[in-house]
Design a protein around this motif. Structure first.
Motif, PDB file in Angstrom:
ATOM      1  N   GLN A  23       0.797  -1.266  -0.083  1.00 19.26           N
ATOM      2  CA  GLN A  23      -0.095  -0.246   0.200  1.00 19.26           C
ATOM      3  C   GLN A  23       0.777   1.231  -0.068  1.00 19.26           C
ATOM      4  N   TYR A  24       2.218   1.307   0.472  1.00 17.73           N
ATOM      5  CA  TYR A  24       3.072   2.284   0.562  1.00 17.73           C
ATOM      6  C   TYR A  24       4.117   2.463  -0.473  1.00 17.73           C
ATOM      7  N   LEU A  25       4.484   1.216  -0.914  1.00 17.13           N
ATOM      8  CA  LEU A  25       5.718   1.263  -1.712  1.00 17.13           C
ATOM      9  C   LEU A  25       5.688   1.961  -2.883  1.00 17.13           C
ATOM     10  N   PRO A  26       4.606   2.186  -3.733  1.00 17.33           N
ATOM     11  CA  PRO A  26       4.528   2.878  -4.911  1.00 17.33           C
ATOM     12  C   PRO A  26       4.742   4.492  -4.508  1.00 17.33           C
ATOM     13  N   HIS A  27       3.845   4.996  -3.486  1.00 11.89           N
ATOM     14  CA  HIS A  27       4.126   6.420  -3.115  1.00 11.89           C
ATOM     15  C   HIS A  27       5.603   6.789  -2.659  1.00 11.89           C
ATOM     16  N   VAL A  28       6.113   5.641  -1.944  1.00 13.30           N
ATOM     17  CA  VAL A  28       7.827   5.979  -1.473  1.00 13.30           C
ATOM     18  C   VAL A  28       8.413   6.044  -2.846  1.00 13.30           C
ATOM     19  N   ALA A  29       8.180   5.018  -3.794  1.00 15.54           N
ATOM     20  CA  ALA A  29       8.872   5.172  -4.992  1.00 15.54           C
ATOM     21  C   ALA A  29       8.698   6.335  -5.798  1.00 15.54           C
ATOM     22  N   ARG A  30       7.442   6.904  -5.811  1.00 19.73           N
ATOM     23  CA  ARG A  30       7.352   8.291  -6.615  1.00 19.73           C
ATOM     24  C   ARG A  30       8.072   9.268  -5.980  1.00 19.73           C
ATOM     25  N   LEU A  31       7.949   9.471  -4.367  1.00 20.45           N
ATOM     26  CA  LEU A  31       8.561  10.236  -3.849  1.00 20.45           C
ATOM     27  C   LEU A  31      10.064  10.360  -4.096  1.00 20.45           C
ATOM     28  N   CYS A  32      10.894   9.061  -3.843  1.00 16.87           N
ATOM     29  CA  CYS A  32      12.377   8.931  -4.222  1.00 16.87           C
ATOM     30  C   CYS A  32      12.416   9.293  -5.682  1.00 16.87           C
ATOM     31  N   LEU A  33      11.605   9.081  -6.628  1.00 13.56           N
ATOM     32  CA  LEU A  33      12.175   9.240  -7.909  1.00 13.56           C
ATOM     33  C   LEU A  33      12.304  10.869  -8.275  1.00 13.56           C
ATOM     34  N   ILE A  34      11.165  11.530  -7.679  1.00 15.28           N
ATOM     35  CA  ILE A  34      11.123  12.954  -8.076  1.00 15.28           C
ATOM     36  C   ILE A  34      11.941  13.787  -7.158  1.00 15.28           C
ATOM     37  N   GLY A  80       6.431  19.895 -12.065  1.00 13.68           N
ATOM     38  CA  GLY A  80       6.245  18.465 -12.214  1.00 13.68           C
ATOM     39  C   GLY A  80       5.936  17.529 -11.088  1.00 13.68           C
ATOM     40  N   CYS A  81       6.795  17.999  -9.977  1.00 15.70           N
ATOM     41  CA  CYS A  81       6.910  17.081  -8.753  1.00 15.70           C
ATOM     42  C   CYS A  81       5.591  17.134  -7.953  1.00 15.70           C
ATOM     43  N   ILE A  82       4.865  18.458  -8.028  1.00 11.78           N
ATOM     44  CA  ILE A  82       3.568  18.439  -7.156  1.00 11.78           C
ATOM     45  C   ILE A  82       2.571  17.800  -8.009  1.00 11.78           C
ATOM     46  N   LEU A  83       2.641  17.749  -9.477  1.00  9.65           N
ATOM     47  CA  LEU A  83       1.649  16.861 -10.184  1.00  9.65           C
ATOM     48  C   LEU A  83       1.932  15.479  -9.873  1.00  9.65           C
ATOM     49  N   VAL A  84       3.125  14.981 -10.010  1.00  8.75           N
ATOM     50  CA  VAL A  84       3.372  13.744  -9.723  1.00  8.75           C
ATOM     51  C   VAL A  84       2.843  13.268  -8.283  1.00  8.75           C
ATOM     52  N   LEU A  85       3.146  13.877  -7.303  1.00  6.20           N
ATOM     53  CA  LEU A  85       2.858  13.604  -5.957  1.00  6.20           C
ATOM     54  C   LEU A  85       1.364  13.529  -5.651  1.00  6.20           C
ATOM     55  N   SER A  86       0.509  14.517  -6.493  1.00  8.37           N
ATOM     56  CA  SER A  86      -0.826  14.644  -6.287  1.00  8.37           C
ATOM     57  C   SER A  86      -1.505  13.765  -7.441  1.00  8.37           C
ATOM     58  N   ARG A  87      -0.711  13.020  -8.157  1.00 10.94           N
ATOM     59  CA  ARG A  87      -1.166  12.074  -9.199  1.00 10.94           C
ATOM     60  C   ARG A  87      -2.304  13.034 -10.030  1.00 10.94           C
ATOM     61  N   ASN A  88      -1.876  13.990 -10.382  1.00 18.24           N
ATOM     62  CA  ASN A  88      -2.800  14.691 -11.462  1.00 18.24           C
ATOM     63  C   ASN A  88      -1.953  14.942 -12.709  1.00 18.24           C
ATOM     64  N   PHE A  89      -2.417  14.659 -13.957  1.00 14.54           N
ATOM     65  CA  PHE A  89      -1.753  14.860 -15.203  1.00 14.54           C
ATOM     66  C   PHE A  89      -0.328  14.424 -15.162  1.00 14.54           C
ATOM     67  N   VAL A  90      -0.202  13.129 -14.644  1.00 13.71           N
ATOM     68  CA  VAL A  90       1.285  12.478 -14.633  1.00 13.71           C
ATOM     69  C   VAL A  90       1.897  12.359 -15.713  1.00 13.71           C
ATOM     70  N   GLN A  91       1.164  12.031 -16.893  1.00 10.63           N
ATOM     71  CA  GLN A  91       1.946  11.803 -17.949  1.00 10.63           C
ATOM     72  C   GLN A  91       2.530  13.115 -18.553  1.00 10.63           C
ATOM     73  N   TYR A  92       1.619  14.203 -18.619  1.00  9.20           N
ATOM     74  CA  TYR A  92       2.265  15.750 -18.947  1.00  9.20           C
ATOM     75  C   TYR A  92       3.366  16.051 -17.928  1.00  9.20           C
TER      76      TYR A  92
END
Length: 269
Positions: A23-34, A80-92
């Motif tokens: 439940q937490y790993l994808p969120h941690v992964a995205r935070l590390c990535l950005i 870009g970081c804000i959009l990724v973390l908020s899961r909005n318009f991630v592709q853009y």
């Protein structure tokens, strides 16, 4: 204990880790990535004049264009970081961050430095995995039309992301003749090959995460160097770039290697 027993025990540990953290790993992964984009965007704010003067001095483009470069990096990365973390318009957001990587590769002459170029490509691999994760399989312009699974772009994004991620580890190989370096090179090379071809992928990626995190803490401890020394910024840059690659590997652990992998093909045998 035989080789198969050791592998089975290790895979059981990896599966248990995934069950506990799924439940937490994808969120941690995205935070590390950005994290590297977040750190660099903040640095652009606090080192505005230094960055502007560097670009102007390197390219003789004038203060206006140099300031535009800093503004693009500042707002492009933070938004870009804000959009990724908020899961909005991630592709853009991913496409925008790809553009930032390309812009910095040219502006800072990274194109001619093989080590930094490979690290930037590895960072791009992490973004490619993030793009694949954000891509919904069921939502396409041909929704409802049967398609061959192997032709899904998502599968090839995951393959490309895995292959690019391993470039980070190629920059860590040491060609010394001492025992530790030889052992590290052999084990590291074996693991990156497993991740690239998608065999025992989750276990290999998790092992690389642990290994790379240890190396990062030990060699890139920027907090031990006074902020006024140039080495502080250099180590800080390396630290957060490595954390971004760790984020990409955590996405591999969380989501698996995708359809274009030996792990997936084994299910068909």
């Amino acid at each position: 204990m035989g080789h198969n027993d050791i592998m089975n025990t290790a895979e059981d540990f990896a599966d248990q880790f995934l069950r506990v953290t799924k439940q937490y790993l994808p969120h941690v992964a995205r935070l590390c990535l950005i994290s590297t984009f977040l750190e660099d965007g903040i640095r652009m704010w606090f080192q505005w004049s230094e960055q502007r003067d560097y670009i102007d001095g390197t390219w003789n483009c004038g203060y206006f264009l140099a300031s535009i470069f800093v503004i693009l990096n500042l707002f492009g990365q933070l938004s870009g970081c804000i959009l990724v973390l908020s899961r909005n318009f991630v592709q853009y957001a991913c496409f925008g961050l790809f553009g930032i990587i390309a812009l910095q590769t040219i502006a800072y002459s990274i194109l001619w430095d093989l080590k930094f170029l490979m690290r930037n490509l590895a960072l791009g691999g992490g973004l490619l995995l993030l793009l694949a994760e954000s891509r919904s399989e069921g939502k396409s312009m041909f929704a409802g039309v049967p398609t061959m699974r192997e032709s899904s772009p998502k599968q090839y994004m995951q393959l490309g992301g895995r292959v690019l991620l391993v470039l980070m580890f190629m920059t860590l190989l040491h060609f010394d003749m001492n025992f530790f370096s030889i052992l590290q090179n052999i084990v590291g090379t074996a693991l990156i090959i497993l991740v690239a071809i998608g065999f025992k992928t989750k276990l290999a990626a998790l092992t690389l995460v642990i290994w790379l995190f240890g190396i990062n803490i030990y060699f890139n401890a920027f907090w031990t160097v006074p902020a006024y020394k140039p080495m502080h910024d250099f180590l800080k840059y390396d630290f957060f770039q490595t954390m971004s690659v760790i984020g990409g590997l955590l996405l591999v652990v969380a989501l698996g290697p995708g359809g274009v992998s030996m792990d997936e093909k084994k299910k068909e045998w």
